[in-house]
Design an enzyme around this catalytic site. Sequence first.
Site, PDB file in Angstrom:
ATOM      1  N   GLU A   1       0.784  -1.366   0.103  1.00 33.53           N
ATOM      2  CA  GLU A   1      -0.027   0.210   0.022  1.00 33.53           C
ATOM      3  C   GLU A   1       0.798   1.372   0.119  1.00 33.53           C
ATOM      4  O   GLU A   1       1.919   1.350   0.904  1.00 33.53           O
ATOM      5  CB  GLU A   1      -0.944   0.154   1.241  1.00 33.53           C
ATOM      6  CG  GLU A   1      -1.795   1.161   1.056  1.00 33.53           C
ATOM      7  CD  GLU A   1      -2.748   1.700   2.318  1.00 33.53           C
ATOM      8  OE1 GLU A   1      -2.791   0.483   3.181  1.00 33.53           O
ATOM      9  OE2 GLU A   1      -3.545   2.628   2.692  1.00 33.53           O
TER      10      GLU A   1
ATOM     11  N   GLU B   1      -6.278  -4.747   8.499  1.00 33.66           N
ATOM     12  CA  GLU B   1      -5.151  -3.617   8.604  1.00 33.66           C
ATOM     13  C   GLU B   1      -4.617  -3.577  10.064  1.00 33.66           C
ATOM     14  O   GLU B   1      -5.445  -4.078  10.940  1.00 33.66           O
ATOM     15  CB  GLU B   1      -5.794  -2.311   8.245  1.00 33.66           C
ATOM     16  CG  GLU B   1      -6.078  -2.245   6.811  1.00 33.66           C
ATOM     17  CD  GLU B   1      -6.442  -0.547   6.611  1.00 33.66           C
ATOM     18  OE1 GLU B   1      -5.876  -0.211   6.010  1.00 33.66           O
ATOM     19  OE2 GLU B   1      -7.278  -0.445   7.140  1.00 33.66           O
TER      20      GLU B   1
HETATM   21  P1  C2E Z   1      -5.176   4.228   5.850  1.00 36.66           P
HETATM   22  O1  C2E Z   1      -5.216   4.361   4.000  1.00 36.66           O
HETATM   23  O2  C2E Z   1      -6.069   3.623   6.602  1.00 36.66           O
HETATM   24  O3  C2E Z   1      -3.521   3.651   5.965  1.00 36.66           O
HETATM   25  C1  C2E Z   1      -3.283   2.610   6.894  1.00 36.66           C
HETATM   26  C2  C2E Z   1      -2.707   3.702   7.957  1.00 36.66           C
HETATM   27  O4  C2E Z   1      -2.295   2.720   9.185  1.00 36.66           O
HETATM   28  C3  C2E Z   1      -1.103   4.420   7.692  1.00 36.66           C
HETATM   29  O5  C2E Z   1      -1.272   5.467   8.439  1.00 36.66           O
HETATM   30  C4  C2E Z   1      -0.180   3.351   8.083  1.00 36.66           C
HETATM   31  O6  C2E Z   1       0.998   3.743   8.279  1.00 36.66           O
HETATM   32  C5  C2E Z   1      -0.876   2.678   9.475  1.00 36.66           C
HETATM   33  N1  C2E Z   1      -0.467   1.528  10.082  1.00 36.66           N
HETATM   34  C6  C2E Z   1      -0.167   0.480   8.983  1.00 36.66           C
HETATM   35  N2  C2E Z   1       0.069  -0.733   9.939  1.00 36.66           N
HETATM   36  C7  C2E Z   1      -0.184  -0.097  11.165  1.00 36.66           C
HETATM   37  C8  C2E Z   1      -0.204  -0.851  12.441  1.00 36.66           C
HETATM   38  O7  C2E Z   1       0.299  -2.163  12.473  1.00 36.66           O
HETATM   39  N3  C2E Z   1      -0.245  -0.309  13.280  1.00 36.66           N
HETATM   40  C9  C2E Z   1      -0.525   1.053  13.325  1.00 36.66           C
HETATM   41  N4  C2E Z   1      -0.866   1.735  14.552  1.00 36.66           N
HETATM   42  N5  C2E Z   1      -0.721   1.766  12.253  1.00 36.66           N
HETATM   43  C10 C2E Z   1      -0.516   0.916  11.106  1.00 36.66           C
HETATM   44  P2  C2E Z   1      -0.550   6.575   7.615  1.00 36.66           P
HETATM   45  O8  C2E Z   1       0.320   6.707   6.510  1.00 36.66           O
HETATM   46  O9  C2E Z   1      -0.350   7.681   8.878  1.00 36.66           O
HETATM   47  O10 C2E Z   1      -2.037   7.236   6.960  1.00 36.66           O
HETATM   48  C11 C2E Z   1      -3.017   7.645   7.351  1.00 36.66           C
HETATM   49  C12 C2E Z   1      -4.198   7.921   6.632  1.00 36.66           C
HETATM   50  O11 C2E Z   1      -3.893   8.864   5.613  1.00 36.66           O
HETATM   51  C13 C2E Z   1      -4.135   6.743   5.623  1.00 36.66           C
HETATM   52  O12 C2E Z   1      -5.199   5.370   6.535  1.00 36.66           O
HETATM   53  C14 C2E Z   1      -5.054   7.193   4.485  1.00 36.66           C
HETATM   54  O13 C2E Z   1      -6.448   7.413   4.853  1.00 36.66           O
HETATM   55  C15 C2E Z   1      -4.473   8.476   4.641  1.00 36.66           C
HETATM   56  N6  C2E Z   1      -3.515   8.649   3.311  1.00 36.66           N
HETATM   57  C16 C2E Z   1      -2.115   8.359   3.227  1.00 36.66           C
HETATM   58  N7  C2E Z   1      -1.681   8.294   2.036  1.00 36.66           N
HETATM   59  C17 C2E Z   1      -2.748   8.808   1.297  1.00 36.66           C
HETATM   60  C18 C2E Z   1      -2.622   9.379  -0.093  1.00 36.66           C
HETATM   61  O14 C2E Z   1      -1.623   9.114  -0.796  1.00 36.66           O
HETATM   62  N8  C2E Z   1      -3.926   9.967  -0.646  1.00 36.66           N
HETATM   63  C19 C2E Z   1      -5.174   9.681   0.404  1.00 36.66           C
HETATM   64  N9  C2E Z   1      -6.404  10.236  -0.319  1.00 36.66           N
HETATM   65  N10 C2E Z   1      -5.084   9.644   1.687  1.00 36.66           N
HETATM   66  C20 C2E Z   1      -3.846   8.972   2.146  1.00 36.66           C
HETATM   67 CA    CA Z   2      -5.749   2.865   2.753  1.00 33.67          CA
HETATM   68 CA    CA Z   3      -7.360   1.797   6.060  1.00 30.52          CA
END
Ligand code: C2E
Ligand code: CA
Ligand code: CA
Length: 723
Positions: A506, A683
């Site tokens: 991802e 996830e």
């Molecule tokens: P998401 O799409 O649900 O992404 C998963 C989030 O969970 C990511 O946070 C990831 O780093 C985190 N994660 C993965 N495994 C674990 C785990 O085992 N434990 C915990 N505590 N967290 C984990 P991240 O990278 O901070 O992204 C947050 C949100 O921001 C994402 O949730 C997504 O909704 C959004 N996002 C990130 N990149 C993009 C993008 O390019 N475009 C858009 N529209 N939204 C994005």
């Molecule tokens: Ca996602």
């Molecule tokens: Ca997600």
Amino acid sequence: MYKFDNKCLSDKDMFFSLCQMARQVDSAVVIVNPKKGYSIDYVNHVFTRMTEYSEFEMTNAKLSILHGPLTDMLNEEAIQNSFENGLPFNTSSLYYRKDGSAFWNDVQTIPMRNQEGELQFCVLVMKDVTETMNIEALIELERDVYFNLENGTQLDDVLGDICKKVSSTFGKKCYCSIVFFNSIDQTISFYGQFAEQLTAMRQHLLSGNYSGEQLFLKQPIIIKDIQDSPFNDLYKQLLMENNIQSFWSQPILSTEGIVTGLFTMYFEQEAEPQAVDFKYLNRVAPIVTLAVKYVEQQNEIVRLAYYDEATGLINIEKFKRIMNRYVATGCEGHLYIIEPGEYQKIIELYGRHGGDEILRQIACRLQNLSMFEDSVIAKYTNSNLIVATRKTIEELNISQVEIDAILSEPYYVDNKEVYLTLKLGTSNFSAEVPFSKAILQADTALCHALKVTGTVIKKFDKQQVAIVQEEMNIFAQISKGLKNSEFFPVLQPKVNIQSGEIVGFEALARWNSPHIGFISPAQFIPVAENSGNIYKVDRQIFKKVLQWQKQRLQEGLTLYPVSVNISPRYFYNPTFVESSIELIRAFGIEPKYIIFEITESIELVNMRRAKKIINELHNYGIATSIDDFGVGYSSLGYLQELPFKEIKIDKSFVDNLAEPRMNAVIKTIVDLSHNLRMTTVAEGIETEEQHKELMRIGCITGQGYYYYKPMPIEEVNQLLATK
Ligand code: C2E
Ligand code: CA
Ligand code: CA
């Protein structure tokens, strides 16, 4: 013209000449003989017409025959003095005709002497100036009325004054009153003479024929003798007790020409109006109409300036005035800015009037809450209300229960039920926190409340300002960041839970701004969403993902499907499918290496459009994934409706796997999605227990720190090189 050569005419010749002349002029002329005790020797035809006394009646009479109850006797003495001194004199006197009616008389006395200086005759030239006097009096009355209204005198007092002034300046002794009827609310109000007594008996007057048919004729009502009039007996009795015998009423017309009242002059004798009196009545009534109109306009101006027309609530200007008064008296209290969470949707569905209607109904219900008793409620902006209570912090008890109470019953717009959530921002005002600042703070608190789902009350705290400042800062930098291509993806592997093998990645956006440093997506994604920039971020990440794959392709390395997050806003953009396909083609990547992840909270209201877009993507070979399933508007129903290829079970579910109920829900989701031929991805897997439990449940793919953290591309390349 009255000067002529009187060298030495005898009295007789002089008298003869004067009479000759008097017959030819168009003014009234009276010749008084000083030698006969100032009695009248002659009156001309104009005089007899003016007074209705014949020449015979006047001969040998005294001027006092013209005097009456309101004649100013001092003035008459002055006329007599002028005779005696033989000096010319000019004045206005109120005289009475034979029939007792009064008129204003312009009197000019001209002494006639012979060569020896002996006074032979006094000639009086007279003119009825009633009309001019009336007009002057009315002009003055009108000026007084406007002056008083302009200076803030109440309409009641002004109307009372009109009555008083008319009684004191009108020729005949009279009393005046004004009455207004309101046909809409069936009320009647009185001013001037007898106002109190009439008000006391107004119920009886309304039921009687006081406001009878005659009124609608718009004609003056002339009652010579009350006893024979058709009016209400109580009314008649009141007038008779006050020695009133006759009255004249002139209808008061509104500017639209509708009879709204009566101007009445009461007389102690039988009185019949002359032509000048009708003219007078005709001119007085419009002064009353204008006074009322003026006040109505003033009120309208006040209403427009201080009230919100659409909701009937006071507006913020008025609110501020009231509050300034509160604060000036040392009052402390709380402010609330209240907005329905569904305001925008209501506007979409029912238009602006729907929004106003909802605000009006909310204001109504708020007024009944104990926390808002004794409060001021105003419309603030289009979408919200502002409320001030004088309750101090100690007394304040923001009760969610109370707020919920006004939400349990539906609201109505166009007879349709509407259920609402409310967002409340609150702050306090006191000697230390001026009112204007308190409004700003409540606004800030409201902005934070608006970001939360459901009904919420947010109190202002300083940190909110810091958060807003940071958001503004991020907002300012996002455009630069996009231009300088500062956004880049990190990749988090997705693994086969059974085998641990990497099955894809991802892409997660990261931003390292040279100006504000590293900013987490949890911060910049919402700001980008709100500023309409999110699709640019998505696209920049998407391109960089394609670039990575192209590089691997060129280097002959294995390609993996990469999930790219697509914000709902971008997803519904009409160019989304086409421009995505174009980009994939431009990089020469097979579509099967791209999965679009769409957040489930897209509130799939646009079910049909969502379905169409998903199908178009699938037709081209791009898979779709429903992200964060289980959060917010989750519904298993979606899964059947929408042909997603993959479902991502939210971390919050995974976190609660140990709970039997949650465990059962996840099991159901997994089973159901398998039946629908969807891949399930869990996830946020962080522990071995979670990993094992998901394996047992039959979840296919896993993603989380337990396996891999999101990694920069170089690290991913190294990782894949070792496999
Ligand atoms: P998401 O799409 O649900 O992404 C998963 C989030 O969970 C990511 O946070 C990831 O780093 C985190 N994660 C993965 N495994 C674990 C785990 O085992 N434990 C915990 N505590 N967290 C984990 P991240 O990278 O901070 O992204 C947050 C949100 O921001 C994402 O949730 C997504 O909704 C959004 N996002 C990130 N990149 C993009 C993008 O390019 N475009 C858009 N529209 N939204 C994005
Ligand atoms: Ca996602
Ligand atoms: Ca997600």
